[in-house]
Design an enzyme around this catalytic site. Structure first.
Site, PDB file in Angstrom:
ATOM      1  CG  HIS A 157      -1.872  -1.162   1.227  1.00  0.00           C
ATOM      2  ND1 HIS A 157      -2.084  -1.978   2.312  1.00  0.00           N
ATOM      3  CD2 HIS A 157      -2.657  -1.637   0.224  1.00  0.00           C
ATOM      4  CE1 HIS A 157      -2.977  -2.916   1.985  1.00  0.00           C
ATOM      5  NE2 HIS A 157      -3.335  -2.733   0.736  1.00  0.00           N
ATOM      6  CD  GLU A 194      -0.396   0.269   4.499  1.00  0.00           C
ATOM      7  OE1 GLU A 194      -1.641   0.229   4.480  1.00  0.00           O
ATOM      8  OE2 GLU A 194       0.326  -0.737   4.544  1.00  0.00           O
ATOM      9  CG  HIS A 203       0.865  -4.002   5.123  1.00  0.00           C
ATOM     10  ND1 HIS A 203       0.038  -3.612   4.101  1.00  0.00           N
ATOM     11  CD2 HIS A 203       1.436  -5.165   4.727  1.00  0.00           C
ATOM     12  CE1 HIS A 203       0.105  -4.516   3.127  1.00  0.00           C
ATOM     13  NE2 HIS A 203       0.947  -5.461   3.483  1.00  0.00           N
ATOM     14  CD  GLU A 220      -1.548  -3.898   8.973  1.00  0.00           C
ATOM     15  OE1 GLU A 220      -1.169  -2.704   8.978  1.00  0.00           O
ATOM     16  OE2 GLU A 220      -2.149  -4.423   8.020  1.00  0.00           O
TER      17      GLU A 220
HETATM   18 ZN   LIG Z   1      -1.318  -2.103   4.184  1.00  0.00          ZN
END
Ligand SMILES: [Zn+2]
Length: 350
Positions: free
Chosen positions: A71, A74, A169, A233
């Site tokens: 993404h 990020e 991420h 994450e």
């Molecule tokens: Zn992500």
């Protein structure tokens, strides 16, 4: 600065380490693959814009994929991995294992958005070729390219290596558990306690055990290649340069020790050191009027009593079914048919 021929590209990379910057500003210079060696004997294979692998002269038995920017907005993981690549190319650090670095969505980094046309992290395991997606999108061609790169990288050392993939991420919303990882569905195979302990050393103490097949990048590496693979994450989305890097020092140091083959102080696995969750409900948006019944800035892993209304759309209400059921990744703005909320309940590893 325009650089074209491969000898000046190699010189530039070795002097500055700026592989990511060049991939973003002049992706075409990496249209054809480039191979060269560093003075310490490490072989460098540039496989395309944002994709390069390193093979040290003597390899330590692990094949490691570190991906970031799947993404585009990020930024913290992109900055961490960019830093490693600079340090490796400029020979400030030396690798002990083969490592493939992937900077995923280069155009979305420039537009500071999650993606251009499609969510790249829903397009793996062949989903980029399905009829439900726009196959002409940047993300579909990129997913195909990334699958090739990973497959080529793992297959180059068939059978002899342990495989790892950490897909890094940051989340859109704050989280009660700032750093957490999604453990892809293992089709009945045992979860690795060593991997949980390793990620705990990275500061990740919360795990979500996926209960079904998905089209994420980490599931692809896990399922296709038997890699220890995780979607990790690391905190909240912030623009480039605005991340408080001290919040990432543990993961940055531990991953560096891992790729360089240094010892890592990890604890023996104990359930009580972790918050482990399993998926309870996958709530898909099926109508345009889908709406969440909690505040927009609710942190991930916030939990509710049984029977709480979470979301509604015409004719349907979505409620918790367990006390302590928590919500993760709520997003009412997804396309029709896509996941809008995941709910999870606590579990332990046996
Ligand atoms: Zn992500």
């Amino acid at each position: 600065m325009q650089i074209q021929d491969s000898s000046s590209i190699i010189k530039h990379l070795r002097e500055t380490g700026q592989f990511l910057a060049l991939s973003r500003s002049q992706p075409d210079v990496f249209k054809n693959s480039i191979t060269f060696s560093l003075d310490n004997g490490t072989k460098v294979d540039v496989l395309g814009p944002g994709i390069l692998s390193f093979t040290p002269r003597i390899t330590g038995g692990k094949s490691i994929v570190l991906s970031s920017g799947i993404h585009g907005n990020e930024t913290a993981p992109i900055e961490i991995c960019d830093h490693y690549v600079v340090d490796i190319l400029m020979e400030k650090i030396a690798l002990a294992h083969r490592v493939l670095f992937i900077f995923g969505n280069l155009p979305a980094m420039d537009s500071a958005t999650r993606f251009i046309d499609e969510n790249l992290n829903r397009l793996f395991s062949g989903a980029h070729a399905s009829a439900e997606v726009n196959q002409n999108s940047y993300e579909c061609s990129r997913a195909k390219e990334l699958e090739h790169a990973v497959s080529h990288f793992y297959r180059a050392e068939e059978n002899s290596e342990e495989r790892y993939h950490y897909d890094l991420h940051t989340a859109i919303r704050p989280s009660k558990n700032e750093k957490f990882a999604v453990y892809p569905f293992l089709h009945g195979k045992a979860h690795s306690r060593e991997q949980l302990s390793f990620l705990l050393a990275c500061g990740v103490d919360t795990f979500l055990l996926s209960g079904s097949t998905t089209t994420t990048f980490s599931y692809y590496s896990s399922h296709q290649f038997g890699a220890h693979a995780f979607t990790v994450e690391l905190g909240k989305v912030l623009p480039f340069g605005q991340n408080d890097m001290s919040r990432f020092s543990q993961v940055r140091d531990t991953l560096e020790r891992f790729i360089c083959g240094h010892t890592i102080a990890s604890k023996t696995f104990k359930n009580s050191d972790f918050s482990i969750y399993q998926v309870n409900q996958v709530i898909n948006k099926t109508q345009h009027d889908f709406s969440l019944d909690f505040s927009d800035d609710l942190p991930n892993f916030s939990d509710f009593p049984a029977g709480t209304l979470l979301a509604h759309e015409t004719g349907v209400e979505y409620r918790t079914s367990h006390d302590g059921e928590a919500v993760v990744f709520p997003n009412a703005n997804v396309a029709i048919g896509q996941r809008a909320i995941l709910t999870v309940i606590p579990t332990t590893l046996d």
